[in-house]
Design a protein around this motif. Structure first.
Motif, PDB file in Angstrom:
ATOM      1  N   GLY A  60      -2.398  -5.151  -3.112  1.00  0.00           N
ATOM      2  CA  GLY A  60      -2.712  -5.749  -1.821  1.00  0.00           C
ATOM      3  C   GLY A  60      -4.122  -6.281  -1.704  1.00  0.00           C
ATOM      4  O   GLY A  60      -4.507  -6.804  -0.660  1.00  0.00           O
ATOM      5  N   ALA A  61      -4.911  -6.175  -2.768  1.00  0.00           N
ATOM      6  CA  ALA A  61      -6.275  -6.700  -2.737  1.00  0.00           C
ATOM      7  C   ALA A  61      -6.243  -8.214  -2.946  1.00  0.00           C
ATOM      8  O   ALA A  61      -5.863  -8.690  -4.010  1.00  0.00           O
ATOM      9  N   ASP A  62      -6.629  -8.980  -1.945  1.00  0.00           N
ATOM     10  CA  ASP A  62      -6.494 -10.433  -1.992  1.00  0.00           C
ATOM     11  C   ASP A  62      -7.391 -11.091  -3.032  1.00  0.00           C
ATOM     12  O   ASP A  62      -7.128 -12.216  -3.462  1.00  0.00           O
ATOM     13  N   VAL A  63      -8.453 -10.426  -3.440  1.00  0.00           N
ATOM     14  CA  VAL A  63      -9.407 -11.047  -4.346  1.00  0.00           C
ATOM     15  C   VAL A  63      -8.818 -11.259  -5.737  1.00  0.00           C
ATOM     16  O   VAL A  63      -9.318 -12.071  -6.509  1.00  0.00           O
ATOM     17  N   VAL A  64      -7.742 -10.530  -6.070  1.00  0.00           N
ATOM     18  CA  VAL A  64      -7.034 -10.738  -7.329  1.00  0.00           C
ATOM     19  C   VAL A  64      -5.562 -10.975  -7.012  1.00  0.00           C
ATOM     20  O   VAL A  64      -5.084 -10.697  -5.917  1.00  0.00           O
ATOM     21  N   GLN A  65      -4.830 -11.477  -8.005  1.00  0.00           N
ATOM     22  CA  GLN A  65      -3.378 -11.471  -7.948  1.00  0.00           C
ATOM     23  C   GLN A  65      -2.909 -10.162  -8.585  1.00  0.00           C
ATOM     24  O   GLN A  65      -3.306  -9.837  -9.695  1.00  0.00           O
ATOM     25  N   ASN A  66      -2.096  -9.406  -7.861  1.00  0.00           N
ATOM     26  CA  ASN A  66      -1.619  -8.128  -8.371  1.00  0.00           C
ATOM     27  C   ASN A  66      -0.320  -8.291  -9.144  1.00  0.00           C
ATOM     28  O   ASN A  66       0.572  -9.041  -8.727  1.00  0.00           O
ATOM     29  N   THR A  67      -0.206  -7.573 -10.247  1.00  0.00           N
ATOM     30  CA  THR A  67       1.092  -7.413 -10.886  1.00  0.00           C
ATOM     31  C   THR A  67       1.874  -6.353 -10.112  1.00  0.00           C
ATOM     32  O   THR A  67       1.396  -5.823  -9.106  1.00  0.00           O
ATOM     33  N   ASN A  68       3.059  -6.027 -10.589  1.00  0.00           N
ATOM     34  CA  ASN A  68       3.750  -4.857 -10.074  1.00  0.00           C
ATOM     35  C   ASN A  68       2.899  -3.625 -10.353  1.00  0.00           C
ATOM     36  O   ASN A  68       2.112  -3.596 -11.308  1.00  0.00           O
ATOM     37  N   ALA A  69       3.063  -2.612  -9.525  1.00  0.00           N
ATOM     38  CA  ALA A  69       2.309  -1.379  -9.724  1.00  0.00           C
ATOM     39  C   ALA A  69       2.774  -0.674 -10.997  1.00  0.00           C
ATOM     40  O   ALA A  69       3.965  -0.624 -11.285  1.00  0.00           O
ATOM     41  N   TYR A  70       1.820  -0.132 -11.753  1.00  0.00           N
ATOM     42  CA  TYR A  70       2.207   0.671 -12.911  1.00  0.00           C
ATOM     43  C   TYR A  70       2.025   2.156 -12.650  1.00  0.00           C
ATOM     44  O   TYR A  70       2.472   2.992 -13.437  1.00  0.00           O
ATOM     45  N   TYR A  71       1.368   2.509 -11.544  1.00  0.00           N
ATOM     46  CA  TYR A  71       1.423   3.891 -11.076  1.00  0.00           C
ATOM     47  C   TYR A  71       1.037   3.945  -9.615  1.00  0.00           C
ATOM     48  O   TYR A  71       0.473   2.998  -9.046  1.00  0.00           O
ATOM     49  N   LYS A  72       1.390   5.065  -9.012  1.00  0.00           N
ATOM     50  CA  LYS A  72       1.006   5.359  -7.639  1.00  0.00           C
ATOM     51  C   LYS A  72       0.481   6.779  -7.616  1.00  0.00           C
ATOM     52  O   LYS A  72       1.066   7.680  -8.222  1.00  0.00           O
ATOM     53  N   SER A  73      -0.650   6.972  -6.943  1.00  0.00           N
ATOM     54  CA  SER A  73      -1.225   8.299  -6.825  1.00  0.00           C
ATOM     55  C   SER A  73      -1.704   8.508  -5.401  1.00  0.00           C
ATOM     56  O   SER A  73      -1.602   7.608  -4.557  1.00  0.00           O
ATOM     57  N   SER A  74      -2.231   9.673  -5.133  1.00  0.00           N
ATOM     58  CA  SER A  74      -2.680  10.001  -3.779  1.00  0.00           C
ATOM     59  C   SER A  74      -3.977  10.790  -3.842  1.00  0.00           C
ATOM     60  O   SER A  74      -4.389  11.277  -4.901  1.00  0.00           O
ATOM     61  N   TYR A  75      -4.605  10.910  -2.695  1.00  0.00           N
ATOM     62  CA  TYR A  75      -5.726  11.826  -2.592  1.00  0.00           C
ATOM     63  C   TYR A  75      -5.225  13.251  -2.796  1.00  0.00           C
ATOM     64  O   TYR A  75      -4.060  13.565  -2.504  1.00  0.00           O
ATOM     65  N   VAL A  76      -6.110  14.088  -3.316  1.00  0.00           N
ATOM     66  CA  VAL A  76      -5.738  15.475  -3.592  1.00  0.00           C
ATOM     67  C   VAL A  76      -6.776  16.425  -3.019  1.00  0.00           C
ATOM     68  O   VAL A  76      -7.940  16.072  -2.836  1.00  0.00           O
ATOM     69  N   LEU A  77      -6.317  17.626  -2.755  1.00  0.00           N
ATOM     70  CA  LEU A  77      -7.197  18.733  -2.373  1.00  0.00           C
ATOM     71  C   LEU A  77      -7.335  19.631  -3.593  1.00  0.00           C
ATOM     72  O   LEU A  77      -6.332  20.091  -4.150  1.00  0.00           O
ATOM     73  N   VAL A  78      -8.569  19.850  -4.031  1.00  0.00           N
ATOM     74  CA  VAL A  78      -8.821  20.713  -5.185  1.00  0.00           C
ATOM     75  C   VAL A  78      -9.432  22.013  -4.682  1.00  0.00           C
ATOM     76  O   VAL A  78     -10.417  22.004  -3.930  1.00  0.00           O
ATOM     77  N   THR A  79      -8.821  23.136  -5.080  1.00  0.00           N
ATOM     78  CA  THR A  79      -9.282  24.453  -4.651  1.00  0.00           C
ATOM     79  C   THR A  79      -9.269  25.399  -5.858  1.00  0.00           C
ATOM     80  O   THR A  79      -8.726  25.071  -6.916  1.00  0.00           O
ATOM     81  N   LYS A  80      -9.835  26.571  -5.696  1.00  0.00           N
ATOM     82  CA  LYS A  80      -9.788  27.582  -6.751  1.00  0.00           C
ATOM     83  C   LYS A  80      -8.405  28.228  -6.768  1.00  0.00           C
ATOM     84  O   LYS A  80      -7.933  28.731  -5.736  1.00  0.00           O
ATOM     85  N   ALA A  81      -7.761  28.183  -7.916  1.00  0.00           N
ATOM     86  CA  ALA A  81      -6.435  28.784  -8.042  1.00  0.00           C
ATOM     87  C   ALA A  81      -6.514  30.283  -7.764  1.00  0.00           C
ATOM     88  O   ALA A  81      -7.429  30.970  -8.223  1.00  0.00           O
TER      89      ALA A  81
END
Length: 275
Positions: A97-118
């Protein structure tokens, strides 16, 4: 947010030169020319130790061309001075969705994560509204989507902020966030998934990395990542899209090996390579 996503948002305000003349197969016929950041692990570095480096080699092998890099630190002017000057033909990681480039199809999707002490008191927390986060000191990159939710839940007052845009040759906020969590300086850290997964794994400490997929009524917390190319190069886009589909399983495995938390289009975790 992750560097590719951050770059997409930061560069969206910048112009890019007119699209190059389309070529029939690949943009350069003597090399697979990649625009890369020389010091941006886990994505890329000049020693080619990042997951984007591995994916670039995978693509180069598939198109049967030698891999050639044009190195430049990510930041203002990156697209204009790489793709825009035709010194290279693809950015391996760019937010959809970044207009400054032409995007290909997505090759991955990720998200923000919460990192804690196990095994710690925050074990099992998967939402920022969880009462166990109240009065906890949480590491956060400034001006990223999780900040909106932290404001909503009253978590910003004690948060430790890290800079959004830096020159990674000299500073590594994500690595510092994990080090602060391990040392006890903070109780938790919120990072873009590839950063959180990679640096948590590299720390050697028993850390839990939990995707934040339940936040609602606010900015998105998961993003699709594509290859970024010049506008108008439709045949190049088609070729790369076919390659992504063909090599999705191999790409997934590279990402999983680097600790990247993957999700599908419905934000369900992906724990093994597809294909």
């Amino acid at each position: 947010m992750a560097r590719p996503v951050l770059a997409a948002l930061a560069l969206a305000l910048l112009g890019v030169p007119a699209a190059a003349q389309q070529r029939p197969a690949v943009v350069s016929d003597d090399a697979f020319r990649v625009c890369g950041d020389p010091a941006n692990l886990p994505y890329s570095n000049q020693a080619e130790e990042g997951f984007e480096n591995k994916i670039a080699h995978l693509v180069a092998d598939e198109v049967k061309l030698p891999l050639r890099y044009y190195w430049m630190p990510t930041g203002p002017g990156f697209v204009r001075n790489t793709l825009g000057t035709k010194l290279c033909d693809v950015i391996i990681g760019y937010a959809s969705g970044a207009d400054v480039v032409q995007n290909t199809n997505a090759y991955y999707k990720s998200s923000y994560v919460l990192v804690t002490k196990a095994g710690g008191p925050l074990d099992g927390v998967d939402q920022l509204g969880d009462e166990r986060l109240k009065d906890k000191r949480i590491g956060l990159v400034a001006a990223t989507p999780p900040a909106d939710y932290m404001l909503r839940y009253g978590l910003l007052a004690k948060a430790k902020s890290y800079p959004l845009v830096v020159d990674r040759r000299y500073d590594s906020p994500s690595e510092a966030m994990i080090a602060d969590l391990v040392s006890g300086e903070t109780d938790a850290a919120i990072l873009w998934g590839p950063n959180g997964g990679y640096w948590a794994k590299k720390s050697g400490a028993p850390l839990a990395v939990t995707p934040l997929l339940k936040e609602k009524d606010g900015p998105p917390m998961s993003f699709r990542i594509t290859f970024g190319i010049r506008h108008g190069e439709l045949e190049w886009k088609r070729r790369l899209n076919e390659l992504i589909a063909k090599k999705q399983g191999a790409i997934d495995q590279i990402l999983l090996d680097y600790g990247v938390p993957l999700v599908d289009d419905l934000d369900r975790p992906i724990t093994k390579a597809r294909g």
